[in-house]
Motif scaffolding. Sequence first.
Motif, PDB file in Angstrom:
ATOM      1  N   GLY A 187     -14.568 -22.663 -23.968  1.00  0.00           N
ATOM      2  CA  GLY A 187     -14.486 -22.162 -22.679  1.00  0.00           C
ATOM      3  C   GLY A 187     -13.896 -21.734 -21.822  1.00  0.00           C
ATOM      4  O   GLY A 187     -14.315 -21.176 -20.708  1.00  0.00           O
ATOM      5  N   ALA A 188     -12.874 -20.529 -22.355  1.00  0.00           N
ATOM      6  CA  ALA A 188     -11.640 -20.324 -21.506  1.00  0.00           C
ATOM      7  C   ALA A 188     -12.665 -18.895 -21.250  1.00  0.00           C
ATOM      8  O   ALA A 188     -12.120 -17.779 -20.427  1.00  0.00           O
ATOM      9  CB  ALA A 188     -11.031 -19.875 -22.482  1.00  0.00           C
ATOM     10  N   ILE A 189     -13.178 -17.916 -22.045  1.00  0.00           N
ATOM     11  CA  ILE A 189     -14.902 -17.234 -22.427  1.00  0.00           C
ATOM     12  C   ILE A 189     -15.735 -17.533 -21.504  1.00  0.00           C
ATOM     13  O   ILE A 189     -16.289 -16.037 -21.249  1.00  0.00           O
ATOM     14  CB  ILE A 189     -14.399 -16.370 -23.335  1.00  0.00           C
ATOM     15  CG1 ILE A 189     -15.852 -16.817 -24.224  1.00  0.00           C
ATOM     16  CG2 ILE A 189     -13.093 -15.814 -23.751  1.00  0.00           C
ATOM     17  CD1 ILE A 189     -15.509 -15.460 -25.795  1.00  0.00           C
ATOM     18  N   GLU A 190     -15.742 -18.360 -20.748  1.00  0.00           N
ATOM     19  CA  GLU A 190     -17.715 -18.422 -20.654  1.00  0.00           C
ATOM     20  C   GLU A 190     -17.392 -17.818 -19.968  1.00  0.00           C
ATOM     21  O   GLU A 190     -16.437 -17.944 -18.431  1.00  0.00           O
ATOM     22  CB  GLU A 190     -17.651 -20.383 -19.920  1.00  0.00           C
ATOM     23  CG  GLU A 190     -19.110 -20.528 -19.992  1.00  0.00           C
ATOM     24  CD  GLU A 190     -19.464 -21.780 -20.155  1.00  0.00           C
ATOM     25  OE1 GLU A 190     -20.205 -22.581 -19.322  1.00  0.00           O
ATOM     26  OE2 GLU A 190     -18.853 -22.671 -20.812  1.00  0.00           O
ATOM     27  N   GLY A 191     -18.351 -17.313 -19.310  1.00  0.00           N
ATOM     28  CA  GLY A 191     -18.964 -16.792 -17.512  1.00  0.00           C
ATOM     29  C   GLY A 191     -18.501 -15.185 -17.013  1.00  0.00           C
ATOM     30  O   GLY A 191     -18.424 -15.060 -16.739  1.00  0.00           O
TER      31      GLY A 191
ATOM     32  N   ALA B 110     -15.059 -14.459 -31.857  1.00  0.00           N
ATOM     33  CA  ALA B 110     -13.925 -13.611 -31.962  1.00  0.00           C
ATOM     34  C   ALA B 110     -12.722 -13.873 -31.198  1.00  0.00           C
ATOM     35  O   ALA B 110     -11.530 -13.824 -30.682  1.00  0.00           O
ATOM     36  CB  ALA B 110     -14.138 -12.040 -32.977  1.00  0.00           C
ATOM     37  N   LEU B 111     -13.296 -13.245 -29.618  1.00  0.00           N
ATOM     38  CA  LEU B 111     -12.477 -13.111 -28.744  1.00  0.00           C
ATOM     39  C   LEU B 111     -12.410 -13.986 -28.385  1.00  0.00           C
ATOM     40  O   LEU B 111     -11.222 -15.383 -27.637  1.00  0.00           O
ATOM     41  CB  LEU B 111     -13.452 -13.259 -27.199  1.00  0.00           C
ATOM     42  CG  LEU B 111     -14.130 -10.901 -27.375  1.00  0.00           C
ATOM     43  CD1 LEU B 111     -14.823 -10.583 -26.517  1.00  0.00           C
ATOM     44  CD2 LEU B 111     -12.412 -10.712 -26.776  1.00  0.00           C
ATOM     45  N   ALA B 112     -12.966 -15.679 -28.426  1.00  0.00           N
ATOM     46  CA  ALA B 112     -12.705 -16.909 -27.829  1.00  0.00           C
ATOM     47  C   ALA B 112     -11.388 -17.178 -29.494  1.00  0.00           C
ATOM     48  O   ALA B 112     -10.266 -18.096 -28.627  1.00  0.00           O
ATOM     49  CB  ALA B 112     -13.736 -18.263 -28.511  1.00  0.00           C
ATOM     50  N   THR B 113     -11.081 -17.097 -29.958  1.00  0.00           N
ATOM     51  CA  THR B 113     -10.474 -17.984 -31.128  1.00  0.00           C
ATOM     52  C   THR B 113      -8.930 -16.638 -30.255  1.00  0.00           C
ATOM     53  O   THR B 113      -7.401 -17.058 -31.246  1.00  0.00           O
ATOM     54  CB  THR B 113     -10.193 -16.115 -33.084  1.00  0.00           C
ATOM     55  OG1 THR B 113     -10.643 -15.280 -32.139  1.00  0.00           O
ATOM     56  CG2 THR B 113     -11.745 -17.393 -32.917  1.00  0.00           C
TER      57      THR B 113
END
Length: 160
Positions: free
Chosen positions: A63-67, A54-57
């Motif tokens: 990839g934008a939320i990795e880490g 959900a956050l990735a959407t």
Amino acid sequence: MRASDVERFYSHVLKGPKPGSCWLWLGAISDDGYGRFWIGTAGGQRAVAAHRFALATVHGGLGAIEGLTALHWCDVPLCVRASREPTTHLLLGTAEENMADRARKRRMPSPNAVKWRRLSRAERSARSRGLRDALKTHGWDEDLVRELVHGIDPDHPTLF
């Protein structure tokens, strides 16, 4: 992130009726009590935590939320309400910010947090599955959701 994955993901979400309500995951649940969503990859399939998907959407893909860690404003493991609006229930943060949030909400053991009781993975999973199954059977029933999420008996008298 494919549009078909996003559409399939939200087909498993029940949005509460109020402007600030949780959006609860009705799909698969892992043994930690959090939702799981399967996505196709070049090598087959992989499971992603539903709240992270959900956050990735909202933030431009996995990839934008990795880490980064997902902070649950509402502390409901099945909540997947991620948006850029002030009504979001999920925020991106660091592990340190997540621990500070946990301490601020008194969800960690300490001599000063006498009433705190940590649910085991099995207890959290059972509660999440019970909530999901009740929502699938009855739809969004405010009293039922309150009872299952917060442990508040709908027949208990209120102060007002």
